[in-house]
Design a protein around this motif. Structure first.
Motif, PDB file in Angstrom:
ATOM      1  N   VAL A  46      29.484  52.029  50.488  1.00 31.17           N
ATOM      2  CA  VAL A  46      30.047  53.373  50.665  1.00 31.17           C
ATOM      3  C   VAL A  46      31.480  53.443  50.133  1.00 31.17           C
ATOM      4  O   VAL A  46      31.882  54.442  49.531  1.00 31.17           O
ATOM      5  CB  VAL A  46      30.014  53.767  52.156  1.00 31.17           C
ATOM      6  N   MET A  47      32.233  52.359  50.324  1.00 37.64           N
ATOM      7  CA  MET A  47      33.645  52.348  49.920  1.00 37.64           C
ATOM      8  C   MET A  47      33.861  51.745  48.538  1.00 37.64           C
ATOM      9  O   MET A  47      34.996  51.630  48.086  1.00 37.64           O
ATOM     10  CB  MET A  47      34.460  51.554  50.941  1.00 37.64           C
ATOM     11  N   ALA A  48      32.782  51.350  47.856  1.00 41.26           N
ATOM     12  CA  ALA A  48      32.904  50.616  46.594  1.00 41.26           C
ATOM     13  C   ALA A  48      33.664  51.397  45.532  1.00 41.26           C
ATOM     14  O   ALA A  48      34.488  50.836  44.810  1.00 41.26           O
ATOM     15  CB  ALA A  48      31.519  50.234  46.075  1.00 41.26           C
ATOM     16  N   GLY A  49      33.381  52.684  45.415  1.00 42.61           N
ATOM     17  CA  GLY A  49      34.051  53.487  44.397  1.00 42.61           C
ATOM     18  C   GLY A  49      35.543  53.569  44.640  1.00 42.61           C
ATOM     19  O   GLY A  49      36.356  53.383  43.713  1.00 42.61           O
ATOM     20  N   GLU A  50      35.930  53.860  45.872  1.00 39.26           N
ATOM     21  CA  GLU A  50      37.350  53.964  46.217  1.00 39.26           C
ATOM     22  C   GLU A  50      38.051  52.621  46.048  1.00 39.26           C
ATOM     23  O   GLU A  50      39.186  52.548  45.561  1.00 39.26           O
ATOM     24  CB  GLU A  50      37.500  54.463  47.654  1.00 39.26           C
ATOM     25  N   LEU A  51      37.360  51.538  46.435  1.00 37.06           N
ATOM     26  CA  LEU A  51      37.944  50.205  46.298  1.00 37.06           C
ATOM     27  C   LEU A  51      38.131  49.835  44.832  1.00 37.06           C
ATOM     28  O   LEU A  51      39.175  49.299  44.444  1.00 37.06           O
ATOM     29  CB  LEU A  51      37.052  49.184  46.992  1.00 37.06           C
ATOM     30  N   ALA A  52      37.123  50.126  43.998  1.00 39.80           N
ATOM     31  CA  ALA A  52      37.216  49.801  42.573  1.00 39.80           C
ATOM     32  C   ALA A  52      38.378  50.548  41.922  1.00 39.80           C
ATOM     33  O   ALA A  52      39.108  49.993  41.094  1.00 39.80           O
ATOM     34  CB  ALA A  52      35.903  50.148  41.882  1.00 39.80           C
ATOM     35  N   GLU A  53      38.558  51.803  42.301  1.00 40.40           N
ATOM     36  CA  GLU A  53      39.663  52.592  41.742  1.00 40.40           C
ATOM     37  C   GLU A  53      41.011  52.005  42.155  1.00 40.40           C
ATOM     38  O   GLU A  53      41.941  51.897  41.336  1.00 40.40           O
ATOM     39  CB  GLU A  53      39.556  54.034  42.229  1.00 40.40           C
ATOM     40  N   ALA A  54      41.121  51.597  43.417  1.00 43.38           N
ATOM     41  CA  ALA A  54      42.371  51.004  43.894  1.00 43.38           C
ATOM     42  C   ALA A  54      42.643  49.671  43.203  1.00 43.38           C
ATOM     43  O   ALA A  54      43.788  49.356  42.867  1.00 43.38           O
ATOM     44  CB  ALA A  54      42.293  50.808  45.404  1.00 43.38           C
ATOM     45  N   GLN A  55      41.592  48.893  42.979  1.00 44.15           N
ATOM     46  CA  GLN A  55      41.763  47.608  42.305  1.00 44.15           C
ATOM     47  C   GLN A  55      42.146  47.797  40.842  1.00 44.15           C
ATOM     48  O   GLN A  55      42.940  47.023  40.301  1.00 44.15           O
ATOM     49  CB  GLN A  55      40.485  46.794  42.435  1.00 44.15           C
ATOM     50  N   ARG A  56      41.554  48.808  40.193  1.00 44.03           N
ATOM     51  CA  ARG A  56      41.918  49.091  38.799  1.00 44.03           C
ATOM     52  C   ARG A  56      43.388  49.491  38.705  1.00 44.03           C
ATOM     53  O   ARG A  56      44.102  49.070  37.780  1.00 44.03           O
ATOM     54  CB  ARG A  56      41.023  50.197  38.233  1.00 44.03           C
ATOM     55  N   HIS A  57      43.837  50.297  39.647  1.00 38.36           N
ATOM     56  CA  HIS A  57      45.237  50.717  39.642  1.00 38.36           C
ATOM     57  C   HIS A  57      46.164  49.521  39.849  1.00 38.36           C
ATOM     58  O   HIS A  57      47.184  49.377  39.161  1.00 38.36           O
ATOM     59  CB  HIS A  57      45.471  51.760  40.737  1.00 38.36           C
ATOM     60  N   LEU A  58      45.781  48.617  40.765  1.00 37.76           N
ATOM     61  CA  LEU A  58      46.589  47.428  41.014  1.00 37.76           C
ATOM     62  C   LEU A  58      46.644  46.539  39.780  1.00 37.76           C
ATOM     63  O   LEU A  58      47.678  45.930  39.483  1.00 37.76           O
ATOM     64  CB  LEU A  58      46.008  46.655  42.198  1.00 37.76           C
ATOM     65  N   ALA A  59      45.526  46.473  39.055  1.00 39.22           N
ATOM     66  CA  ALA A  59      45.452  45.614  37.875  1.00 39.22           C
ATOM     67  C   ALA A  59      46.332  46.095  36.732  1.00 39.22           C
ATOM     68  O   ALA A  59      46.585  45.339  35.781  1.00 39.22           O
ATOM     69  CB  ALA A  59      44.007  45.506  37.400  1.00 39.22           C
TER      70      ALA A  59
END
Length: 232
Positions: A46-59
């Protein structure tokens, strides 16, 4: 401030006279030998999309910096906050489901599972006909299954269930997992072909049909009964 508390005393629950088997799954969180399906909430998915976006921003920030900027720290906190939320939701779910099982049953049986071994990635196999190439090993499908198993958190759930059972004077029995979903609970016939799909069971010997997870739970209950008789 450091808070200390004494060990919480055990609080045995009144006997119910009930024994149940549960079969953990990836479609359902678990299915009971009574035929009840408990939904898999899939918190990580359920949270995968939001987590992926946050990780991309951190990267997007440089990996090696002498001083982290305020934006970089905020991006790192965002990723950590999402992971923490997933953990809290999973933990809350596990406690609630374990409480329900402990409240309603004197004995709970489940498969003895090696979740660490089950979630290992398949080994790469070299293709002898293609130098430098590899044979298909189902890695993509296995990765999806691994994510579902880890998202369900079976090992964590078993630990919580065992702790609550001990406190409530209940009993948890892990049983041999082999062929629990391939054995007919009616005639005892064991065959890989008995399990037609992930969810459908049909005995090739006697024709008994049922949900495959329900069949697994019934066989788990049967094995737990044999274990109890052996102890007695």
């Amino acid at each position: 401030m450091i808070l200390a508390c004494d060990e919480v005393p055990a609080e045995p629950l009144p006997a119910t006279g009930s024994i149940v088997g549960i079969d953990m799954g990836v479609r359902q969180f678990f299915t009971t030998s009574d035929g009840e399906h408990v939904a898999h909430p899939r918190f990580f998915q359920v949270m995968a999309g939001e987590l992926a976006e946050a990780q991309r921003h951190l990267a997007t920030f440089p990996k090696r910096t002498r001083r982290r900027t305020k934006k970089h720290r905020a991006a790192a906190r965002k990723v950590a906050t999402i992971h923490a939320k997933i953990r809290r939701q999973r933990l809350d779910h596990h406690h609630k489901r374990a409480n329900e099982l402990i409240r309603d049953h004197d004995v709970i049986a489940h498969k003895k599972l090696n979740t660490a071994g089950m979630t290992k990635s398949p080994e790469a196999k070299a293709d002898p006909e293609t130098p430098g190439g590899f044979l298909p090993n189902g890695a993509a499908a296995k990765a999806g299954l691994n994510r579902s198993i880890l998202d369900a958190g079976w090992g964590l759930f078993f630990g919580i269930l065992a702790q609550k059972a001990e406190s409530a004077a209940r009993r948890v029995i892990p049983v041999d997992a082999r062929n629990t979903s391939r054995t007919c609970p009616t005639c005892g016939h064991v065959a890989k072909e008995n399990r037609l799909t992930q969810t459908k069971f049909e005995c090739t010997a006697c024709g008994f049909t049922a949900n495959a997870d329900h069949v697994g739970a019934m066989n788990i209950l049967s094995r737990a009964g044999l274990a109890l008789c052996h102890v007695a």
